[in-house]
Design a protein around this motif. Structure first.
Motif: not given
Length: 613
Positions: A331-353
């Protein structure tokens, strides 16, 4: 919501059209519904569309104004476009999209005045074909990204960082900026207007950039919220509530399925409740995790039942979260170091369904002093009125006799104390890794505090600092993870009128219960007190445990067994020793180690991978 890419040549020498199309495809996930490229004299515009308003071809971009003077690509949503139609009596609109309104306004009142009228989230690029002037602008909160690179050949602009640094005008001369590399390791993201590379930048929130045909740059602030404000203890908070209700109502306008994220917190509950007032069939969406220390789904369920809300509760377990870590880095084309991106990615992936657009409660903490660290700074600020040598000796005595329990007075300054609360790799570690003089550049502006201040001024500074600092990291996380899943996330708290009204408010923070007091009072009028969760749990992941167990083999492979990208600017031996010490449980700074891990994951994927795009 979409992905844009363009180039503007000072020497009338555009890139190869096939290479341009390949670069544009990097952001196809941001706009999977249609792709379009148009070329003019000296410029080319490309667009990947995620259709949310006017789903017909009339809503496609790039698009020209009725006079054909202005050629535009635009990522985002302008929520007040219907009001602007009436205000400026716009006629002969060819579509029902907000893009159409922007184009008509450009012809009617010009670029600057048009941008000042917009309320929404946006990254807009305009080519004035009459004067061959390029305009780049970004919304006042920094919700939507806009990167650009400039050199003697011309300007490349895009929604994604990699679309700029992989462009043929820049690939041969990429040079890291060591100060910004250090800034990344400290904070875990690139703060606008900086990026890691020379000659590549981000548009600041609320900034309009005008670039002339000969490469001259003129900057103008369309809207920037000041450090100072008319803080008023007698302010009518109902004005802020009405602005938020209006914002939610405007952001419900969508021609695709839309719902609202609903956690156990105050912010998302308030947004969802106000959405229910306008859209009776609005759905609340909650992710349930199988860890009771983190799970807020039962609170969300009780709120949904009280509000008579349609509610989707999607359950996941820890193994499922771990399994998407590698995928989430895409998801990241730039370096990004906030590991809360993992659950955020999951919740947006599930919501997109289920949906194409979601309402979010982000922004409430920043606007209404919601973080405990803000209270901690206010409580300990008095120490910094004393000389460093005096407070060092005094706190040793007060700590010894149990009067205090703090190391804050040992910090050099109040500004440094504020900054340390956002830094995940400690300053002493950074000093040992980087060459002398590579100080954190952000500290020169974002953390600069006037020497004379009272408690009220300091409290306002903390809000301003969070808004243009930490909140930008949150917005990067939400935008990149949601758009990777082709999901638009709308943020009612960051409506222009809501921010303007909140900026006038003041309420003393005398204890931790005062945090977000106005929002808590609004929720208490909507949800019974006995149902409200007293302390937000937060949806996070046990990163220390993961890095020492499930992710350990990849951490070793990625960091300890690799030649780290950019090591000519830092001591990679010491950096690896820091990671090894973590694995040996000599320290527990999992967040700092994640910064290092995420850096190399990005470099491997986006920079060192020489596979043709």
């Amino acid at each position: 919501m979409c992905g844009l890419l363009g180039e503007y040549s000072f020497v009338n020498n555009l890139s190869d059209s096939e290479s341009f199309a390949n670069l544009l495809s990097l952001s196809k996930h941001r706009g999977p519904d249609s792709t379009k490229i148009e070329t003019g004299e000296k410029y080319r515009l490309g667009f990947n569309r995620l259709a949310l308003l006017d789903l017909s071809s009339a809503g496609e971009q790039p698009k020209k104004s009725p006079s054909e003077r202005y050629h535009l690509v635009y990522n985002g949503e302008v929520y007040n476009y219907r009001e602007l139609i009436v205000k400026y009596d716009l006629q002969n609109l060819e579509s029902t999209s907000d893009t159409e309104v922007i184009l008509h306004l450009l012809d009617s009142i010009g670029v600057v005045k048009t941008m000042q009228q917009l309320n929404g989230m946006f990254a807009i690029v305009i080519v004035d074909i009459e004067t061959y002037t390029l305009y780049l602008t970004r919304d006042f909160a920094g919700i939507k990204p806009l990167f650009y690179g400039i050199n003697d050949i011309g300007v490349v602009f895009a929604s994604q960082f990699d679309q700029v640094f992989k462009h043929s005008w820049f690939t041969e001369n990429l040079k890291l900026r060591p100060k910004i590399v250090r800034e990344y390791f400290a904070f875990g993201y690139m703060q606008a207007p900086n990026t890691l590379y020379e000659n590549i930048f981000q548009i600041n929130p609320g900034e309009l950039l005008k670039i002339t045909n000969d490469g001259k740059i003129i900057k103008e602030n369309i809207l920037h919220f000041p450090k100072e404000s008319l803080l008023n203890t007698h302010y009518d908070l109902s004005k802020c509530r009405k602005a938020l209700q209006k914002s939610v109502k405007l952001q419900l306008n969508c021609d695709r399925p839309l719902a609202s994220f609903l956690s156990g917190g105050v912010d998302s509950t308030l947004i969802t409740a106000y959405a229910k007032e306008t859209k009776d069939d609005i759905e609340g969406f909650t992710l349930k995790v199988n860890d009771e220390k983190l799970n807020e789904s039962e609170f969300a369920k009780s709120y949904a039942q009280h509000l008579n809300l349609n509610h989707t509760n999607v359950e996941i377990d820890e193994n499922e979260l771990v399994s998407i870590v590698e995928e989430h880095f895409e998801a990241f084309s730039e370096p990004f170091g906030d590991y809360s991106s993992i659950p955020t990615y999951m919740v947006t992936k599930k919501a997109a369904q289920y949906h194409t657009a979601m309402l979010s409660g982000d922004g409430g903490d920043e606007l209404f002093w919601g973080y405990p660290r803000m209270y901690d700074v206010l409580k300990k600020a008095w120490w910094f009125k004393l000389p460093l040598f005096l407070r060092k000796n005094l706190v040793k005595v007060t700590n010894k006799f149990g009067i205090t329990n703090t190391f804050a007075p040992f910090t050099k300054s109040l500004e440094q104390f504020c900054m340390d609360k956002h830094i995940k790799l400690p300053s002493e570690i950074l000093d040992s890794l980087f060459k002398t003089g590579y100080s954190v550049e952000m500290s020169s502006n974002l953390y600069r505090l006037d020497k004379k201040y009272n408690k009220r001024q300091l409290q306002q500074f903390l809000r301003w600092n969070e808004f243009y600092g930490h909140m930008q990291r949150i917005l990067i996380k939400v935008d990149r993870t949601s758009m990777k899943n082709s999901l638009e996330v709308r943020i009612p708290f960051l409506d222009k009128e809501v921010i303007e009204e909140s900026w006038k408010t003041y309420f003393p923070l005398d204890n931790l219960k005062d945090l977000k007091r106005p929002l808590k009072s609004q929720v208490q009028h909507l949800i019974p007190q006995n149902l409200i969760m007293q302390k937000k749990k937060g949806f996070s992941v046990p990163i220390v445990l993961w890095l020492r167990n499930q992710l350990k083999p990849d951490l070793i492979k990625t960091v300890l067994n690799s030649n780290l990208y950019g090591n000519e600017h830092f001591d990679q031996i010491k950096l690896k020793e820091y990671v090894q010490a973590f694995l040996e449980e000599k320290h527990n700074n999992g967040w700092g180690v994640w910064h290092i891990y995420a850096w190399q994951k990005w470099a491997n994927k986006c920079v060192l991978n020489k596979k043709n795009i």
